[in-house]
Motif scaffolding. Structure first.
Motif, PDB file in Angstrom:
ATOM      1  N   TYR A  70       0.843  -1.187   0.000  1.00  0.00           N
ATOM      2  CA  TYR A  70       0.000   0.000   0.000  1.00  0.00           C
ATOM      3  C   TYR A  70       0.879   1.239   0.000  1.00  0.00           C
TER       4      TYR A  70
ATOM      5  N   ALA B   9      -7.678  -3.645   5.744  1.00  0.00           N
ATOM      6  CA  ALA B   9      -6.239  -3.582   5.476  1.00  0.00           C
ATOM      7  C   ALA B   9      -5.484  -4.647   6.256  1.00  0.00           C
TER       8      ALA B   9
ATOM      9  N   VAL C 286       2.462  -1.412   4.336  1.00  0.00           N
ATOM     10  CA  VAL C 286       2.086  -0.029   4.063  1.00  0.00           C
ATOM     11  C   VAL C 286       3.337   0.834   4.090  1.00  0.00           C
TER      12      VAL C 286
ATOM     13  N   LEU D 119      -7.578   0.385  -1.260  1.00  0.00           N
ATOM     14  CA  LEU D 119      -7.379  -0.899  -1.910  1.00  0.00           C
ATOM     15  C   LEU D 119      -7.864  -2.064  -1.070  1.00  0.00           C
TER      16      LEU D 119
ATOM     17  N   ALA E 267      -3.862   4.368  -4.082  1.00  0.00           N
ATOM     18  CA  ALA E 267      -3.175   3.100  -3.832  1.00  0.00           C
ATOM     19  C   ALA E 267      -2.978   2.880  -2.336  1.00  0.00           C
ATOM     20  N   GLY E 268      -3.791   3.570  -1.534  1.00  0.00           N
ATOM     21  CA  GLY E 268      -3.646   3.490  -0.083  1.00  0.00           C
ATOM     22  C   GLY E 268      -4.367   2.295   0.508  1.00  0.00           C
ATOM     23  N   ALA E 269      -4.059   2.045   1.764  1.00  0.00           N
ATOM     24  CA  ALA E 269      -4.608   0.867   2.448  1.00  0.00           C
ATOM     25  C   ALA E 269      -6.123   0.944   2.567  1.00  0.00           C
TER      26      ALA E 269
ATOM     27  N   ARG F 189      -1.013  -6.771   3.911  1.00  0.00           N
ATOM     28  CA  ARG F 189      -0.035  -6.186   2.988  1.00  0.00           C
ATOM     29  C   ARG F 189       0.683  -5.039   3.684  1.00  0.00           C
TER      30      ARG F 189
END
Length: 273
Positions: free
Chosen positions: A47, A130, A137, A59, A54-56, A135
């Motif tokens: 992220y 998230a 960050v 997405l 394209a941030g947590a 994933r």
């Protein structure tokens, strides 16, 4: 006003529709993230911050942005605008002119608070989403930027919600309030208004084009859309000479105050027929 607010909070907590709203927020944010358990995302992707495209938060919900708050809040306001009159609950409260100001002021305050509750639910479910995707960050925004980003999302939601609430109270029609909510969220009101002015300009040769293009950047729909770009872009100065966050404050705060003031003034003086 506090007693009225407590009454609305109690009745809302014991109604079904708030839980439907909560379920919709959860489905739009957490639901899509849970699907990654069965359909994992491409490994190695991280992220880019929390709030951007394209941030947590974005997405994790597979593209669901904070604009979801501004989408749901006006429809909730459309329901709230006529719920008391449809049930006859307001006739006893408003049988006297005394207390009317507090009654209508509480309705606008309740709409603002409920919009904040929707925002909080979005942030919580997006954060959980998230974590579900597990994933990494990077480039996490400072806390004050995240707070400003969330605050502008709340402000935009309040602006739309209070406009719809005012229309619903003035017309006493839930259907009209829902139509207005849809038109606002589809930008039909702003685009239709500016298209009409541009048509007038072209017919009479007034050359309003550049001024209208500059003014269009200040409408609530444009500033709301800027929230989806993330905190950094929202706080960055653009071609207008102002950051979208500043434009939102300049436009949405007076709009909220005007809707509340007009709704209280008209509601305190009209009859109940």
């Amino acid at each position: 006003m506090i007693a009225l607010l407590k009454s609305d909070l109690y009745r809302t907590a014991h109604a079904r529709w708030p839980w439907v709203v909560l379920a919709l927020v959860a489905l739009a944010t957490l639901g899509s993230a849970v699907l990654t358990i069965w359909w994992p995302l491409e490994p190695g992707i991280v992220y880019d911050g929390l709030t951007g495209r394209a941030g947590a938060f974005r997405l994790a919900g597979r593209g669901c942005s904070i604009a979801l708050v501004s989408t749901i809040a006006p429809f909730v306001a459309a329901h709230l605008s006529c719920v008391d009159s449809d049930s006859g609950f307001d006739r006893t409260l408003l049988s006297s002119l005394r207390g009317r100001i507090a009654y209508f002021a509480e309705k606008y305050l309740f709409a603002v608070l409920f919009s904040g509750a929707i925002l909080l639910a979005y942030l919580v479910f997006s954060g959980i989403g998230a974590l579900v995707t597990l994933r990494a960050v990077t480039n996490v925004e400072p806390l004050w930027q995240i707070a400003a980003w969330a605050g502008e999302g709340w402000l935009a939601a309040c602006a739309y919600a209070l406009v719809v609430l005012l229309v619903g109270q003035l017309t006493r029609s839930r259907a009209i309030a829902f139509i207005v909510a849809f038109l606002l969220l589809s930008a039909a009101v702003e685009q239709g208004f500016f298209s009409f002015l541009l048509l007038v300009s072209n017919v009479f040769g007034l050359d309003w084009g550049p001024a209208l293009e500059a003014a269009l950047a200040w409408v609530p729909y444009v500033t709301t859309a800027s929230v989806g770009n993330g905190a950094a872009d929202m706080l960055a100065v653009d071609a207008t000479g102002f950051a979208p966050a500043v434009r939102a404050l300049i436009v949405c705060v007076p709009l909220c105050l005007a809707c509340g003031g007009l709704g209280i003034l008209v509601g305190a003086r009209r009859d109940l027929a």
